[in-house]
Design a protein around this motif. Structure first.
Motif, PDB file in Angstrom:
ATOM      1  N   PRO A 134      28.219  45.641  35.014  1.00  0.00           N
ATOM      2  CA  PRO A 134      27.872  44.595  35.984  1.00  0.00           C
ATOM      3  C   PRO A 134      29.065  44.279  36.891  1.00  0.00           C
ATOM      4  O   PRO A 134      30.219  44.447  36.485  1.00  0.00           O
ATOM      5  N   ASP A 135      28.752  43.822  38.095  1.00  0.00           N
ATOM      6  CA  ASP A 135      29.794  43.562  39.102  1.00  0.00           C
ATOM      7  C   ASP A 135      30.884  42.614  38.619  1.00  0.00           C
ATOM      8  O   ASP A 135      32.054  42.784  38.967  1.00  0.00           O
ATOM      9  N   ASP A 136      30.520  41.625  37.819  1.00  0.00           N
ATOM     10  CA  ASP A 136      31.524  40.629  37.446  1.00  0.00           C
ATOM     11  C   ASP A 136      32.575  41.202  36.492  1.00  0.00           C
ATOM     12  O   ASP A 136      33.617  40.583  36.291  1.00  0.00           O
ATOM     13  N   LEU A 137      32.321  42.381  35.930  1.00  0.00           N
ATOM     14  CA  LEU A 137      33.328  42.995  35.041  1.00  0.00           C
ATOM     15  C   LEU A 137      34.239  43.987  35.772  1.00  0.00           C
ATOM     16  O   LEU A 137      35.189  44.504  35.184  1.00  0.00           O
ATOM     17  N   SER A 140      38.055  43.276  35.621  1.00  0.00           N
ATOM     18  CA  SER A 140      38.639  43.537  34.303  1.00  0.00           C
ATOM     19  C   SER A 140      38.737  45.037  34.016  1.00  0.00           C
ATOM     20  O   SER A 140      39.695  45.489  33.390  1.00  0.00           O
ATOM     21  N   ARG A 302      32.978  41.688  26.534  1.00  0.00           N
ATOM     22  CA  ARG A 302      33.456  40.380  27.020  1.00  0.00           C
ATOM     23  C   ARG A 302      34.345  39.671  25.998  1.00  0.00           C
ATOM     24  O   ARG A 302      34.322  38.449  25.860  1.00  0.00           O
ATOM     25  N   ASN A 305      39.317  38.941  29.077  1.00  0.00           N
ATOM     26  CA  ASN A 305      39.032  38.742  30.503  1.00  0.00           C
ATOM     27  C   ASN A 305      40.290  38.989  31.339  1.00  0.00           C
ATOM     28  O   ASN A 305      40.801  38.090  32.000  1.00  0.00           O
ATOM     29  N   LYS A 308      41.077  38.031  35.208  1.00  0.00           N
ATOM     30  CA  LYS A 308      41.515  36.722  35.707  1.00  0.00           C
ATOM     31  C   LYS A 308      42.910  36.762  36.309  1.00  0.00           C
ATOM     32  O   LYS A 308      43.340  35.829  36.996  1.00  0.00           O
ATOM     33  N   GLN A 313      41.609  37.669  45.981  1.00  0.00           N
ATOM     34  CA  GLN A 313      40.659  38.761  46.228  1.00  0.00           C
ATOM     35  C   GLN A 313      40.402  38.807  47.722  1.00  0.00           C
ATOM     36  O   GLN A 313      39.933  37.828  48.305  1.00  0.00           O
ATOM     37  N   ARG A 337      38.865  44.358  47.877  1.00  0.00           N
ATOM     38  CA  ARG A 337      37.436  44.718  47.870  1.00  0.00           C
ATOM     39  C   ARG A 337      37.209  45.843  48.858  1.00  0.00           C
ATOM     40  O   ARG A 337      37.696  45.801  49.990  1.00  0.00           O
TER      41      ARG A 337
END
Ligand SMILES: [Zn+2]
Length: 338
Positions: A134-137, A140, A302, A305, A308, A313, A337
């Motif tokens: 998923p994008d949020d990972l 990390s 998860r 993290n 962080k 960004q 990005r």
């Protein structure tokens, strides 16, 4: 395409360059999901290393394989991959011994601060995830490519054990990852040396139990006081200056090992002092490839993290601002990005 090129001290540009191509059958081309600026990029940026020709910057990367050479066997087009900043075959005697960063075919990754990058020795260098993350990972997973892998190696090299008292010299991104790694390895006490509030806060979040803001003799005295005049069982040196190395050596107890991952600039040792100090030194470019499968698992589950650490960004076209912010210590680490 456009990519990041360093022309000289504090002269970094995002400009038109040729797209990367497969040059050897063992290469792949990846489409970056994100990339970032490394603390070690600041050495040439600040003029500490001579720049003889424009340098294509970037060695931290994760993304999707878009093209594979005819000799690539395990990595497939369409897979999400994370790779090390050290290119390795993962089959030679040094790789088999866990030191992929001394691979007989070692190369250093370049050109990853770009939308597309060529990765040599793809089968040995890259680790594919079983699913599209998923994008949020992504931050990390990107961190695993270098900064987390390097902090992890510092703790591994310093032989952090369950119950250890650990001192971490340096509150840059790698030092903070060293705190995270020491915590994961079961350290009972983690003393982070930091003078900056935002970095102290992140160190505490990652598992630091004590913060020492003092440096030099005062900093060493503080660590001695915290360890009942013994010194730390393991020390992570994450800067690379004479001052930080001296701090690390004098913060360690006899028999301890200093895991040093800050690229040394102007660091020298006195043989006789080192002899009587009875401290071990283990450092060098991190064999990130050894740790990648475990680190990727921890991120996907998860349990950690590390992303962080990217407190900035920005779009990759603004890469020059990322360098500037890190140089001026306004940012710990800048994610780009693409
Ligand atoms: Zn090798």
């Amino acid at each position: 395409m456009k990519a990041t090129v360093l022309y000289g001290p504090r002269d970094v540009r995002y400009e038109e360059v040729p797209e990367p191509k497969i040059l050897k059958p063992t290469d792949v081309i990846i489409k970056l999901s994100a990339t970032c600026v490394c603390g070690s990029d600041l050495w040439p940026y600040r003029g500490a290393n001579a720049i003889t020709e424009p340098m294509h910057m970037g060695h931290e990367y994760c993304g999707v394989v878009v093209e594979a050479g005819s000799g690539v066997k395990t990595v497939k087009v369409g897979q999400f991959v994370v790779g090390s900043f050290c290119i390795s075959d993962n089959t030679c005697p040094h790789c088999n011994f866990g030191f992929q960063s001394s691979c007989e075919q070692r190369e250093f990754m370049t050109g990853a601060q770009a939308p597309l990058a060529r990765v040599p020795l793809a089968d040995g260098t890259l680790v594919a995830t079983s699913v599209m993350p998923p994008d949020d990972l992504i931050p990390s997973l990107l961190a695993a490519s270098d900064v987390l892998g390097t902090g992890w190696y510092a703790a591994d090299a310093a032989r952090v054990q369950p119950g250890s008292t650990v001192a971490v010299v340096g509150d840059g991104a790698v030092g903070l990852m060293g705190v995270l790694a020491a915590k994961q390895m079961g350290a009972a006490r983690i003393i982070a040396m930091s003078r900056h509030k935002t970095r102290q806060d992140l160190a505490l979040e990652y598992g630091a139990t004590d913060i020492v803001a003092a440096r030099g003799d005062a900093g060493i005295a503080e660590i001695k006081r915290l360890t009942k005049n013994v010194g730390a069982d393991a020390v992570l040196e994450c800067v690379g200056t004479q001052e930080s190395m001296s701090q690390a050596l004098q913060s360690a107890r006899p028999g301890a090992t200093i895991g040093y991952v800050g690229v040394p600039h102007g660091v020298t040792f006195d043989g006789q002092q080192l002899f009587f100090a009875q401290r071990g030194l283990m450092g060098g470019p991190a064999p990130v490839r050894r740790f990648l499968p475990h680190l990727i698992d921890l991120v996907l589950a998860r349990k950690i993290n590390p992303g962080k650490v990217f407190d900035m960004q920005i779009p990759i076209k603004d890469v020059a601002e990322g360098y500037k912010a890190m140089d001026e210590r306004r940012a710990i680490k800048a994610l780009l990005r693409v």
